[in-house]
Motif scaffolding. Structure first.
Motif, short mmCIF file in Angstrom:
data_model
loop_
_atom_site.label_atom_id
_atom_site.label_comp_id
_atom_site.label_asym_id
_atom_site.label_seq_id
_atom_site.Cartn_x
_atom_site.Cartn_y
_atom_site.Cartn_z
N PRO A 144 -41.32 -40.35 60.05
CA PRO A 144 -40.36 -39.96 59.01
C PRO A 144 -39.08 -39.40 59.65
N ASP A 145 -38.01 -39.43 58.90
CA ASP A 145 -36.75 -38.89 59.41
C ASP A 145 -36.87 -37.39 59.66
N CYS A 146 -36.03 -36.92 60.54
CA CYS A 146 -36.00 -35.50 60.88
C CYS A 146 -35.47 -34.71 59.68
N PRO A 147 -36.14 -33.61 59.33
CA PRO A 147 -35.59 -32.77 58.25
C PRO A 147 -34.21 -32.23 58.63
N GLU A 148 -33.37 -32.02 57.64
CA GLU A 148 -32.01 -31.60 57.92
C GLU A 148 -31.92 -30.20 58.49
N HIS A 149 -32.91 -29.35 58.22
CA HIS A 149 -32.87 -27.98 58.71
C HIS A 149 -33.37 -27.84 60.15
N MET A 150 -33.81 -28.95 60.77
CA MET A 150 -34.33 -28.92 62.13
C MET A 150 -33.50 -29.81 63.04
N SER A 151 -33.48 -29.45 64.31
CA SER A 151 -32.86 -30.34 65.29
C SER A 151 -33.88 -31.40 65.68
N GLU A 152 -33.41 -32.47 66.29
CA GLU A 152 -34.30 -33.55 66.71
C GLU A 152 -35.29 -33.07 67.77
N ALA A 153 -34.84 -32.20 68.67
CA ALA A 153 -35.72 -31.68 69.71
C ALA A 153 -36.83 -30.81 69.12
N CYS A 154 -36.49 -29.96 68.16
CA CYS A 154 -37.51 -29.12 67.49
C CYS A 154 -38.51 -29.99 66.73
N TYR A 155 -38.02 -31.05 66.13
CA TYR A 155 -38.89 -31.95 65.39
C TYR A 155 -39.86 -32.67 66.33
N ALA A 156 -39.36 -33.12 67.47
CA ALA A 156 -40.23 -33.76 68.46
C ALA A 156 -41.24 -32.77 69.02
N HIS A 157 -40.81 -31.53 69.25
CA HIS A 157 -41.72 -30.49 69.74
C HIS A 157 -42.82 -30.23 68.72
N LEU A 158 -42.46 -30.16 67.46
CA LEU A 158 -43.45 -29.89 66.41
C LEU A 158 -44.46 -31.02 66.30
N LEU A 159 -44.01 -32.26 66.39
CA LEU A 159 -44.91 -33.39 66.18
C LEU A 159 -45.76 -33.75 67.39
N PHE A 160 -45.21 -33.62 68.59
CA PHE A 160 -45.88 -34.19 69.75
C PHE A 160 -46.50 -33.18 70.71
N GLU A 161 -46.03 -31.96 70.74
CA GLU A 161 -46.59 -31.00 71.67
C GLU A 161 -47.70 -30.20 71.00
N ARG A 162 -48.66 -29.76 71.78
CA ARG A 162 -49.84 -29.07 71.25
C ARG A 162 -49.85 -27.60 71.59
N ILE A 163 -48.70 -26.98 71.71
CA ILE A 163 -48.61 -25.57 72.08
C ILE A 163 -48.50 -24.73 70.81
N CYS A 164 -49.37 -23.71 70.72
CA CYS A 164 -49.37 -22.81 69.57
C CYS A 164 -48.09 -21.98 69.58
N ASP A 165 -47.42 -21.91 68.44
CA ASP A 165 -46.17 -21.15 68.36
C ASP A 165 -46.41 -19.65 68.32
N ALA A 166 -47.64 -19.22 68.01
CA ALA A 166 -47.93 -17.79 67.93
C ALA A 166 -48.41 -17.23 69.26
N CYS A 167 -49.38 -17.88 69.90
CA CYS A 167 -49.98 -17.31 71.11
C CYS A 167 -49.73 -18.14 72.37
N GLY A 168 -49.27 -19.38 72.26
CA GLY A 168 -48.95 -20.20 73.42
C GLY A 168 -50.10 -21.01 73.98
N VAL A 169 -51.24 -21.03 73.30
CA VAL A 169 -52.38 -21.83 73.74
C VAL A 169 -52.01 -23.31 73.66
N ASN A 170 -52.53 -24.10 74.58
CA ASN A 170 -52.15 -25.51 74.66
C ASN A 170 -53.10 -26.42 73.90
N GLN A 171 -53.88 -25.93 72.98
CA GLN A 171 -54.84 -26.77 72.24
C GLN A 171 -54.70 -26.58 70.73
N SER A 172 -53.51 -26.49 70.23
CA SER A 172 -53.36 -26.29 68.79
C SER A 172 -53.22 -27.63 68.08
N VAL A 173 -53.95 -27.77 66.99
CA VAL A 173 -53.94 -29.03 66.25
C VAL A 173 -53.44 -28.85 64.82
#
Length: 162
Positions: free
Chosen positions: A105-134
């Motif tokens: 889907p297209d990137c939401p207007e309130h997000m940058s493309e890099a933040c959108y790619a980070h949200l969709l493809f990386e598995r790092i927890c935004d709260a604690c930094g664990v690398n296994q967040s789903v």
């Protein structure tokens, strides 16, 4: 299968490769009256022009990558970060999103493309930094591991803090 040779006119640069590489200086420029030849290598482009060419080539190459690859490439050096996270490189990110199947889907207007790619493809927890967040919360937008997801969902049921 019969292969036909392409028709090339005699005025073409293919028949006279020297005319592509050599530029003649007019007779009036030389005091002895002899013609000088200058190679194209004698005239070098300015550093600003070379930087522009480099940026154009880099963005063309990056448009054939996946968004996660561009995100990781942007983390390699400061120059690549500035170039790939600039607003005018949005077309590069959009072309990279088209390389993903099924289509994203297209990137939401309130997000940058890099933040959108980070949200969709990386598995790092935004709260604690664990690398296994789903778990992804697209309303916030954030990605959480299981313990943080449970804690965050408990916070949602409470009254808002004033």
């Amino acid at each position: 299968m019969i292969m036909l040779k392409p028709k090339i006119s005699s005025a073409s640069h293919i028949h006279n490769p020297i005319s592509r590489c050599v530029r003649k200086v007019q007779q009036g420029d030389d005091p002895k009256g002899k013609k000088k030849t200058l190679n194209r290598g004698d005239v070098s482009p300015s550093p600003e022009t070379m930087i522009q060419y480099t940026e154009i080539l880099s963005s063309q190459i990056a448009s054939h990558l996946a968004p996660l690859d561009i995100l990781q490439l942007a983390r390699c050096s400061k120059d690549l970060r500035v170039m790939l996270l600039a607003r005018d490189s949005r077309h590069t990110w959009q072309a990279a999103r088209k390389n993903i199947l099924p289509p994203m889907p297209d990137c939401p207007e309130h997000m940058s493309e890099a933040c959108y790619a980070h949200l969709l493809f990386e598995r790092i927890c935004d709260a604690c930094g664990v690398n296994q967040s789903v778990n992804v919360d697209y309303a916030i937008p954030a990605r959480f591991c299981r313990p943080c997801w449970k804690a965050e969902s408990v916070l949602d049921t409470r009254q808002p803090i004033r």
